[in-house]
Scaffold this motif. Sequence first.
Motif, PDB file in Angstrom:
ATOM      1  N   ASP A 100       0.938  -1.368   0.046  1.00  0.00           N
ATOM      2  CA  ASP A 100       0.057  -0.063  -0.087  1.00  0.00           C
ATOM      3  C   ASP A 100       0.866   1.235  -0.018  1.00  0.00           C
ATOM      4  O   ASP A 100       0.337   2.256  -0.363  1.00  0.00           O
ATOM      5  N   HIS A 101       1.948   1.205   0.493  1.00  0.00           N
ATOM      6  CA  HIS A 101       2.915   2.429   0.753  1.00  0.00           C
ATOM      7  C   HIS A 101       3.394   2.960  -0.486  1.00  0.00           C
ATOM      8  O   HIS A 101       3.472   4.339  -0.626  1.00  0.00           O
ATOM      9  N   LEU A 102       4.005   2.054  -1.282  1.00  0.00           N
ATOM     10  CA  LEU A 102       4.869   2.506  -2.266  1.00  0.00           C
ATOM     11  C   LEU A 102       4.209   2.194  -3.459  1.00  0.00           C
ATOM     12  O   LEU A 102       4.973   2.134  -4.819  1.00  0.00           O
ATOM     13  N   CYS A 137      -3.157  -0.479   4.927  1.00  0.00           N
ATOM     14  CA  CYS A 137      -3.166  -1.558   5.909  1.00  0.00           C
ATOM     15  C   CYS A 137      -4.206  -1.525   7.180  1.00  0.00           C
ATOM     16  O   CYS A 137      -4.849  -2.336   7.500  1.00  0.00           O
ATOM     17  N   HIS A 138      -3.855  -0.274   7.641  1.00  0.00           N
ATOM     18  CA  HIS A 138      -4.791   0.033   8.858  1.00  0.00           C
ATOM     19  C   HIS A 138      -6.359  -0.062   8.589  1.00  0.00           C
ATOM     20  O   HIS A 138      -7.193  -0.238   9.459  1.00  0.00           O
ATOM     21  N   GLU A 139      -6.756   0.457   7.308  1.00  0.00           N
ATOM     22  CA  GLU A 139      -8.369   0.441   7.101  1.00  0.00           C
ATOM     23  C   GLU A 139      -8.425  -0.701   6.841  1.00  0.00           C
ATOM     24  O   GLU A 139      -9.491  -1.371   7.315  1.00  0.00           O
ATOM     25  N   THR A 177       3.954  -2.798  11.937  1.00  0.00           N
ATOM     26  CA  THR A 177       5.198  -1.877  11.771  1.00  0.00           C
ATOM     27  C   THR A 177       4.796  -0.681  11.215  1.00  0.00           C
ATOM     28  O   THR A 177       5.405   0.053  10.097  1.00  0.00           O
ATOM     29  N   ASP A 178       3.792   0.201  11.792  1.00  0.00           N
ATOM     30  CA  ASP A 178       3.777   1.448  11.345  1.00  0.00           C
ATOM     31  C   ASP A 178       2.898   2.305  12.407  1.00  0.00           C
ATOM     32  O   ASP A 178       2.170   1.654  13.084  1.00  0.00           O
ATOM     33  N   SER A 179       3.449   3.564  12.504  1.00  0.00           N
ATOM     34  CA  SER A 179       2.476   4.428  13.595  1.00  0.00           C
ATOM     35  C   SER A 179       1.226   4.641  13.739  1.00  0.00           C
ATOM     36  O   SER A 179       0.797   4.766  14.745  1.00  0.00           O
ATOM     37  N   GLY A 194      -5.123   3.074  -1.796  1.00  0.00           N
ATOM     38  CA  GLY A 194      -3.648   2.908  -1.159  1.00  0.00           C
ATOM     39  C   GLY A 194      -3.128   4.396  -0.469  1.00  0.00           C
ATOM     40  O   GLY A 194      -3.686   5.196  -0.447  1.00  0.00           O
ATOM     41  N   CYS A 195      -1.890   4.021   0.052  1.00  0.00           N
ATOM     42  CA  CYS A 195      -1.100   5.481   0.639  1.00  0.00           C
ATOM     43  C   CYS A 195      -0.778   6.293  -0.933  1.00  0.00           C
ATOM     44  O   CYS A 195      -0.869   5.796  -1.857  1.00  0.00           O
ATOM     45  N   GLY A 196      -0.020   7.261  -0.422  1.00  0.00           N
ATOM     46  CA  GLY A 196       0.327   7.968  -1.874  1.00  0.00           C
ATOM     47  C   GLY A 196       0.872   9.331  -1.452  1.00  0.00           C
ATOM     48  O   GLY A 196       2.132   9.407  -0.675  1.00  0.00           O
ATOM     49  N   ALA A 197       0.214  10.477  -1.767  1.00  0.00           N
ATOM     50  CA  ALA A 197       0.744  11.909  -1.444  1.00  0.00           C
ATOM     51  C   ALA A 197       1.013  11.893  -0.088  1.00  0.00           C
ATOM     52  O   ALA A 197       2.020  12.526   0.409  1.00  0.00           O
ATOM     53  N   CYS A 198       0.296  11.226   0.818  1.00  0.00           N
ATOM     54  CA  CYS A 198       0.560  11.313   2.405  1.00  0.00           C
ATOM     55  C   CYS A 198       1.984  11.041   2.764  1.00  0.00           C
ATOM     56  O   CYS A 198       2.445  11.551   3.872  1.00  0.00           O
ATOM     57  N   ILE A 199       2.728  10.002   1.859  1.00  0.00           N
ATOM     58  CA  ILE A 199       4.102   9.688   2.401  1.00  0.00           C
ATOM     59  C   ILE A 199       4.923  10.220   1.340  1.00  0.00           C
ATOM     60  O   ILE A 199       6.057   9.654   1.363  1.00  0.00           O
ATOM     61  N   GLY A 200       4.558  11.199   0.437  1.00  0.00           N
ATOM     62  CA  GLY A 200       5.183  11.799  -0.785  1.00  0.00           C
ATOM     63  C   GLY A 200       5.479  10.905  -1.661  1.00  0.00           C
ATOM     64  O   GLY A 200       6.564  10.831  -2.687  1.00  0.00           O
ATOM     65  N   ILE A 245      -5.083  14.482   5.397  1.00  0.00           N
ATOM     66  CA  ILE A 245      -4.210  13.506   6.018  1.00  0.00           C
ATOM     67  C   ILE A 245      -3.873  13.839   7.544  1.00  0.00           C
ATOM     68  O   ILE A 245      -4.503  14.780   8.164  1.00  0.00           O
ATOM     69  N   ASN A 246      -3.078  13.012   8.093  1.00  0.00           N
ATOM     70  CA  ASN A 246      -2.870  13.403   9.500  1.00  0.00           C
ATOM     71  C   ASN A 246      -1.633  13.940  10.071  1.00  0.00           C
ATOM     72  O   ASN A 246      -1.561  14.506  11.168  1.00  0.00           O
ATOM     73  N   ARG A 247      -0.503  14.248   9.212  1.00  0.00           N
ATOM     74  CA  ARG A 247       0.688  15.065   9.822  1.00  0.00           C
ATOM     75  C   ARG A 247       0.933  15.884   8.477  1.00  0.00           C
ATOM     76  O   ARG A 247       1.067  15.775   7.468  1.00  0.00           O
TER      77      ARG A 247
HETATM   78  S1  SF4 Z   1      -0.352   7.979   7.550  1.00  0.00           S
HETATM   79 FE1  SF4 Z   1      -0.094   8.045   5.202  1.00  0.00          FE
HETATM   80  S2  SF4 Z   1       1.472   6.743   4.613  1.00  0.00           S
HETATM   81 FE2  SF4 Z   1       0.860   6.201   6.751  1.00  0.00          FE
HETATM   82  S3  SF4 Z   1      -0.316   4.596   6.498  1.00  0.00           S
HETATM   83 FE3  SF4 Z   1      -1.663   6.464   6.520  1.00  0.00          FE
HETATM   84  S4  SF4 Z   1      -1.922   6.699   4.609  1.00  0.00           S
HETATM   85 FE4  SF4 Z   1      -0.446   5.410   4.508  1.00  0.00          FE
END
Ligand code: SF4
Length: 672
Positions: A280-282, A328-330, A346-348, A604-610, A627-629
């Motif tokens: 999901d992340h990359l 993953c979290h969803e 393995t993810d915050s 998936g993830c995307g812009a959130c993690i660059g 997003i969250n951060r």
């Molecule tokens: S914070 Fe962003 S990169 Fe991390 S799991 Fe959530 S969507 Fe994916």
Amino acid sequence: MKPEPIIHLTPGKRVLFLTKDPELIRRQLRGEIDLQMRDLTIDDLLDDINTDAMTPAWVCFSHKPEDIARDAYAGLIVDGKRLFEHDALINGNFEVIVSGYRKGVGSSRETATQCEVWSGIRIAVAASFAPIHAGNNINQGLLMADHAMLERLQAGEGIAIEELCKGRDAITQLVIQEGGLFPFAKAVARGEIDLPVPNTPKRPMTMGEKILARHVLSAGNRQPTTDNQVYVKPGDAVVVEVDGGYTHEFTTAQVHYFLEQEYGPEYTIKNPQKFAVFEDHLIYADDVARMRPFMPKIQTLRDLQRAFQQHTGCRDFSAVDNISPGICHEVAREYIIDPGDFIQATDSHTCMGGVNNALAWGVGATEYANLVHSGFTQVEVSESIRFELTGTLRQNVTAKDVMLFILLRYAKPQRTLDRIMELTGPGLRSLSMDERATLANMATECSARTAIIEADEKTFAWIAAMRPGVDVDALRARAVSPDPGAEYAGGVHTIDLSSIQPMVAHPGDPDHGIPSDPTNGAFVADVEDTKIDIAYAGSCTAGKIDDFLFYHQVAKEAVDAGLKVAEGVKFYIQFGSQAVETFARENGLLDTFERAGAVVLNPGCGACIGCGPGVSEDSEQVTISAINRNYKGRSGPGKLWLASPLTVAASAFTGHVTAYTPGMFAKELVGA
Ligand code: SF4
């Protein structure tokens, strides 16, 4: 390696001082000088060395710690140049590294510790360590000391290992004395270590304490309590069984590598049906130009994740035809996590699993590899803080606004720090499961241990709807509620949902000492006119079905009023999972987004993690994001405002940071 009972410096090995004067660091790296602690003060040393400076994201695309170590401290840039060239730390022959306050702030990135350990560092010296970084050091067997101890070591004195364990709980002391988590776990398996037994007498417990108490492993040896149940209290060190967990393609390769190294190529994991891998992340990284040079390494990470999945037989949420099944979290809350579970991943943002009335938090690759192999982990019971929600939200306010309020009011003054946030009350029960998930998701931004949401019939009905055939009575039986009289060191706080207003977290001004931080809360009504270039609607925080209903509510009003996304603005909407996508398609949401001119992205993830469409491309661009951060650089070089799904969508149509008001576009139409 197990440390000696008395720690000495090794003759011929060197001590590296990370000084505020970069030239002094360069001279040490070139081998021109060797410094002594007695000739320096703590003020001479660098403070706040963050994990990004130690191992920037591109370094983490390598999964072998020995490769990561070759670019140790690659993010320490002075006058646009790396202070540490390739192999600089390894070639320096150092065994001690010394800095000032708050070493290892930033993320939970375990690679930051690995880059030192695999460069030959045995002892890290600092005035203080960020708690998660300190935990990673302990797990990797990196000893930690203060500057006074270093002076003694440099004077030739030996220091007893017990002195380096002071202030740690009983199990952590054992981990340090064994030389890290893997040697500790092996010693436990060989029966060489007697684990401390929880002997806390009967007491009222919080939800988090109840879940941990149920999972205590050495419970059979404890002193019996009056009702023969296990009780725990904050500060207790316990070994607990783990019900399940997951990794993603950014982290799995290391877990696989560590397990092969520690237990051989035929290693096994416990309970594979409750552990999973996600792609999901990359998945969309090749859409971002600055990620393209790393695609071969990213492909290696993907391949190794597949090898891990096939080897272990764990649940597989790999991409199919380059489309992720979701974040993953969803997906984990949809299909894996049950009430009462203890989950590690393995993810915050693993804390999001707290929405299902589970206890869930993120861990590093070493800790995960250890627990997935053994089925248990060691935990110090955290304190708790409780939020009783009352009232109901206004029409233009969402759970995201509530979290931005909690971040500003409670996280900024550190009242949530390292505590378990419990959310209960009639106001909570008025929220949907998706909105509750937003609350749990952002516990990590509060620097909390995690969050846990009290369950009700909505909880069980939602899980049953996602997993047809599930035994709802069994779910109900596993759920926990706080005991009357349970202790909350962080206090019990009432939040009236009807008092919350639309909020943002502003991007700060890091170049002038105001960090980009999710605790930078402000009322939208107080924000000066701010033009935007990008609106991003997605992520684990805001890619759920209810978030899509929020985006649609605003987009429909705008489209019905004849509007499209504002000129010059790109509006990206990304599904959190395939279940969300199916809902959006089946309910006609996509047609509205298309007519509005929004760009809809695969799950998936995307812009959130660059790493996907929606990132900013230059430092002048302004993004409003659900997003969250908003950490500088996380989603491109631009300025990033955090906001609710309603505010993000409304801003996409006005082109400025704007709170949503029902009927706002119809009024514009009338006004025109
Ligand atoms: S914070 Fe962003 S990169 Fe991390 S799991 Fe959530 S969507 Fe994916």
